[in-house]
Design a protein around this motif. Sequence first.
Motif, PDB file in Angstrom:
ATOM      1  N   LEU A  38      10.536 -28.021  10.084  1.00 31.82           N
ATOM      2  CA  LEU A  38      11.368 -26.862   9.469  1.00 31.82           C
ATOM      3  C   LEU A  38      11.617 -27.375   7.888  1.00 31.82           C
ATOM      4  CD1 LEU A  38      13.187 -24.809   9.700  1.00 31.82           C
ATOM      5  CD2 LEU A  38      14.942 -26.379  10.809  1.00 31.82           C
ATOM      6  N   PHE A  41       8.778 -26.129   5.952  1.00 31.08           N
ATOM      7  CA  PHE A  41       8.787 -24.885   5.647  1.00 31.08           C
ATOM      8  C   PHE A  41       9.737 -24.629   4.395  1.00 31.08           C
ATOM      9  CE2 PHE A  41       6.273 -24.218   9.600  1.00 31.08           C
ATOM     10  CZ  PHE A  41       5.438 -23.041   9.220  1.00 31.08           C
ATOM     11  N   GLY A  45       8.858 -23.231   0.975  1.00 33.57           N
ATOM     12  CA  GLY A  45       9.607 -21.889   0.776  1.00 33.57           C
ATOM     13  C   GLY A  45      10.132 -21.748  -0.697  1.00 33.57           C
ATOM     14  N   TYR A  51       7.693 -18.445   3.634  1.00 37.85           N
ATOM     15  CA  TYR A  51       8.085 -19.861   4.163  1.00 37.85           C
ATOM     16  C   TYR A  51       9.597 -19.937   4.197  1.00 37.85           C
ATOM     17  CZ  TYR A  51       3.126 -20.696   4.525  1.00 37.85           C
ATOM     18  OH  TYR A  51       1.700 -20.576   4.639  1.00 37.85           O
ATOM     19  N   THR A  54      11.086 -17.715   6.827  1.00 31.17           N
ATOM     20  CA  THR A  54      10.836 -18.739   8.113  1.00 31.17           C
ATOM     21  C   THR A  54      11.812 -19.650   8.025  1.00 31.17           C
ATOM     22  OG1 THR A  54       8.481 -18.236   7.957  1.00 31.17           O
ATOM     23  CG2 THR A  54       9.204 -19.889   9.597  1.00 31.17           C
ATOM     24  N   ALA A  55      12.084 -20.599   7.297  1.00 30.04           N
ATOM     25  CA  ALA A  55      13.017 -21.713   7.230  1.00 30.04           C
ATOM     26  C   ALA A  55      14.584 -21.199   7.437  1.00 30.04           C
ATOM     27  CB  ALA A  55      12.869 -22.572   6.168  1.00 30.04           C
ATOM     28  N   THR A  58      14.746 -19.790  10.807  1.00 32.13           N
ATOM     29  CA  THR A  58      14.646 -20.745  12.023  1.00 32.13           C
ATOM     30  C   THR A  58      16.016 -21.806  12.022  1.00 32.13           C
ATOM     31  OG1 THR A  58      12.066 -20.803  11.931  1.00 32.13           O
ATOM     32  CG2 THR A  58      13.221 -22.843  12.894  1.00 32.13           C
ATOM     33  N   ILE A 114       9.709 -20.514  14.136  1.00 30.56           N
ATOM     34  CA  ILE A 114       8.581 -20.575  13.341  1.00 30.56           C
ATOM     35  C   ILE A 114       7.403 -19.678  13.855  1.00 30.56           C
ATOM     36  CG2 ILE A 114       6.652 -22.068  12.466  1.00 30.56           C
ATOM     37  CD1 ILE A 114       9.098 -24.357  12.079  1.00 30.56           C
ATOM     38  N   HIS A 118       4.836 -17.578  12.074  1.00 31.94           N
ATOM     39  CA  HIS A 118       3.501 -18.403  11.924  1.00 31.94           C
ATOM     40  C   HIS A 118       2.895 -18.628  13.251  1.00 31.94           C
ATOM     41  CE1 HIS A 118       4.412 -18.346   7.617  1.00 31.94           C
ATOM     42  NE2 HIS A 118       5.536 -18.546   7.970  1.00 31.94           N
TER      43      HIS A 118
END
Length: 181
Positions: A38, A41, A45, A51, A54-55, A58, A114, A118
């Motif tokens: 994490l 990412f 990012g 990214y 995503t981070a 998440t 994630i 991805h």
Amino acid sequence: MDYHLFRLINDLSGHYRLLDMVMLWSSEYVTILLAFALFGFFIVGLKKRIYMKTALFTGAALIISMGIGYVIKGLFYRPRPFVEHDVNLLIIHNTASSFPSNHTLAAFAIGLGIFFFHKKVGSLLLLGAALIGLSRVYLGHHYPLDVFAGFSIALLVVFLLKKGMNKLEKGDRRHVAKRVS
């Protein structure tokens, strides 16, 4: 059924040195590896927007899931298996409520969060999360239902967040399209 499945898994504990080592390692360190994923990412990012998305997604899923888990633990105390039964206990653990499994909840929140963005990396992280859940039962710290509850909470939170995010993005696209017209 829950206790029967617990016995099937936990009875293997202490009989196979290599399996014991894998389960101990999984329980202690795979969660840390998921947290590093994490964090990775987030770092990547800083240069690539997907990214960071995503981070942040998440991270939000993790915080919300853990919050729900702590509320449930506070409302419903369930003794850990080693408190009520004679189990194979490889490492000492506190006697706080067993339900739900926080290790499993956190691992699946990260893995599922994630995974939605991805698939390949997420699939590996989900395998790690499943190994964590199995290890928690193997070590005698949780019943299978505790692990399933952790997974279920994370899945529900990630699903609802993703659904909400999709609605927001769809609304943003409509708003931009109206401005362009």
